[in-house]
Design an enzyme around this catalytic site. Sequence first.
Site, PDB file in Angstrom:
ATOM      1  N   GLY A 326     -10.532 -10.546   0.175  1.00  0.00           N
ATOM      2  CA  GLY A 326     -11.812 -11.219   0.363  1.00  0.00           C
ATOM      3  C   GLY A 326     -12.582 -11.326  -0.942  1.00  0.00           C
ATOM      4  N   SER A 327     -13.894 -11.236  -0.825  1.00  0.00           N
ATOM      5  CA  SER A 327     -14.730 -11.478  -2.005  1.00  0.00           C
ATOM      6  C   SER A 327     -14.560 -10.424  -3.094  1.00  0.00           C
ATOM      7  CB  SER A 327     -16.196 -11.529  -1.588  1.00  0.00           C
ATOM      8  OG  SER A 327     -16.386 -12.578  -0.678  1.00  0.00           O
TER       9      SER A 327
END
Lengths: 647, 381
Positions: A326-327
Amino acid sequence: MRRGEREIQKSVTGITRRTAMLGGAQASVMALLGWRMHQLQVDQAETFRLLAEENRINIRLLPPARGLIFDRNGVLLAGNEPNYRVTIVREDAGDVDLVLARFAEIVPLPEDEIEKLRREIFRRSPFVPITVAERLTWDQLSQVAVNAPALPGLTPEVGLSRIYPLDADFAHVVGYVGPVSDFDLQNIEDPDPLLQIPRFQIGKTGVEKQYEPELRGSAGTKRIEVNAAGRVMRELDRVEGRPGADVQLTLDYALQNYVEARLSGESAAAVVIEIATGDVLALGSAPSFDPNLFVRGISSTDFNGLLNDPYRPLACKAVQGTYPPGSTFKMVTALAALEDGLVAPDERVFCPGHLDLGNRRFHCWKRGGHGRMDLVDSLRESCDVYYYDICQRVGMDRISAMAQKLGLGVRHDLPINAVAEGLMPDRAWKERTRGEPWLIGDTLNASIGQGFLLASPVQLAVMAARLVSGRNVQPNMVRSVDGRPLDRPAPESLGFDPAHLTRIRQAMDAVVNQRSGTAYSARVVESEYRIGGKTGTSQVRNITAAERASGVVSNEDLPWERRDHALFVGYGPTESPRYAIAVVVEHGGGGSAVAAPIARDILLRVQYGEVPPLSAYPDYLRSRIAREQDELVLRAPVQPSRQSDRA
Amino acid sequence: MSYLEYSIRTVPSGPAKILHLNWALILLLGAVACTGFLMLYSVAGGDFARWAEPQAKRFALGLAVMFVVAMVPIHIWRNISALAYAAALILLLAVELFGSIGMGAQRWIDIGFMRLQPSELMKITLVMFLAAYYDWLDVDKVSHPLWVLVPVLIILVPVALVLVQPDLGTALLLLIGGAAVMFLAGVHLLYFAVVAAGGVGAVVAVMWSRGTDWQLLKDYQYRRIDTFLDPSTDPLGAGYHITQSKIALGSGGWTGRGFMEGTQSRLNFLPEKHTDFIFTTLAEEFGFVGAITLLVLYALVIVFCITSALKMRDRYSSLLVLGITVAFFLYFTINMAMVMGLAPVVGVPLPLVSYGGSAMLVILAGFGLVQSAHVHRPRSR
């Protein structure tokens, strides 16, 4: 046609001469055999007759004490406890069935257990002792000893069995031991005679397995004289075995305990690494299990319970679990862009909330968009569009190479079974495995840590350590074996531009410590203990256009296994970073709401060296934190049972 | 060209051949075999049917084979020597190839009533072929390097095949047996000196390389050597057997405990008490006197064969008989040395005494050849 007489004569003389030589040699060999017979049967006859008639020599294997496992401070993680047991030697027992039946009157044995024992007894050589029952009480053992005349061939013994005093805390790291199985034996080229001892225990998982040769030691033997009834008359001599080597880990038992406690209730993993050395200080994976169950022989109900639990307690998620980063991956894309000079640190990208590529629309998590963003802004607020934009310039192969440089998609050498490699794809990978060309859309997904990307928590922690230090930090879990510290060179520089690293660190600082940062609620107010990091929320499902139109369903309304994973990678303190961390909460929801507070608490715990004081937290959180701290079930301090190698 | 002087006039023919057999040798073999029946009866705890009876039947069959082989004129055996060697080699190759693929690592061929190991067959055919080779070769050429190379290859090919099985004991028997025929044929002593020096050098190199970077053997192979040199280092493995075997032997004393009175060898701690370790039973029950008697019986077999061979004037017969004698000699000396802790445990049976059909049949067939050479030897007119 015949040979001439002269030639025949020559042949006959030759053969006769050689036969005389060979015959002489044969005669001397036979004389040697005769002399040996005389030596054994006449000269030493008395000795042997005594040994043979009155007593017989029995040789028993002395299993070595298994090496101990300590934490970095010398606290015992895996030890040995006395185990009262009874063994049987077939050739001494005579009527095995009768002896077993009498024994069952003292120690109740179920019928099928007796049948299993019988098969075992008759399968092995008659002189091999077989364990009949173990973990007896002292009373039962005494009864067997008192009734020895009625129980020929049975020997009460005190053996050692493995114990894990910190039970569930180190289940995944230390692992557990279990009896040698036929499958184990098949995979060993040169079996140690010790392994032939029934129910001899060897490491099955974790450090117990990976350091099995060091921990096991080597067998000793004792020769005993027994009389015709099988009673032990005396011990002739004994050759002591070599006890197994002790292994000291880099982990800290108290921190590990705190991490396990903090993660409890979730299906989660957390890894803490000391940046300067790469020492893994804690490797938590929740939920855990009690390894002592496996040593004692786990019941099938308990085992099935562990196997079928959706939270997978048996897996060491910290190294075996892989998740879309993810981020938390955005630093990788950013650093790849900076290092290749394709994006200037101050360059701005406009985020309208989405980016259109061909006929596909890629959304930012913030529907209204972030407006104009530079690198620090984009990390702080976790803007997706910024990365959609720059990744098209960098290209997947450069991003993938940077990820591998930072320790993602690489199998780290840790003493745990099945260390996950994760997945950092490049364009060739997709061609090779799927037979499809790499699409630009794949790059966009990858730039924000989605798509094909997979990373384990320990890889994410290594990534954080390398990003913060710019050095090639290698994670390690073992500090010394047999008292000899393992030689580990200090991590070398990865050769990144220090200005770029500073910029990334500024951004990670801003994520936690600036009002608009995604992890602002997880900030620390004591300035020397401040932390930095990056949140991540990775989708495990696709959001369809229709769903987006009707409003994305919030996590709480989804079934557990479809909720997003919550991630956080971070470090502390921000001034001179010493510790790196990665936290993954499976299907936990948002990284900022779920993973960041856990990471903050653990980072504070490792910096303070104790449960962090409330003064470290912002005012409005203190009453809630106090409640949480009260609910944490922590272990009382344990005294180190040996001196640390490194004072 | 041949050394054979075979003619109807000087050699018995028809049923008269039976009278010309070496009957003393047959009686000796019978005595050895009877010792075996006795011991098998004792080891089985007084049970004749368990091992002694099948063994006696096999011996009878073996004797029949021996008579048939003896009746065939020796020059016929010489003429088919190369063929027999080739056949044994093909069988050896066949079990090597198919044994590991189709039949689960099996090393024998089922010929109905028994299992035949081609490596056993090779022990005889190798000697036959070598004898035939030296019969054909001029005496003057025997030590010429080229003519030395040929028999070396003849020996090394089956040795290599047996070695990969892996069967170290049989490989050694083939190697030493073949070398003995070369020695008897008169190959120059220098060759043997060089090989012996090379062997010693290899042993020294192997032992010296231990623990260094260029260590020649695996660690566990060194441990086996340790076990042989000092059985107490592996008290539960091979060392245990040697220790127990020595106790059984030694406790026999001068005259032994008496027939069926042995305790040590009957107890189950000796492995293969009816095959490779049967000598311990004899030595325990009949003591030094019994053991030395068996040794003397074996020695007499050797002496009878050698005296018979020395009377033969053709090279094939004498080399064949002497070669088979050496093979037989190797069998019982290696077995006895092993049981008495003088040689490592390699799994060689005590000939005609240990329980087992394949070896018994091959040994008696070998003595059939000895008899054939004896019957058909040239006599002075």
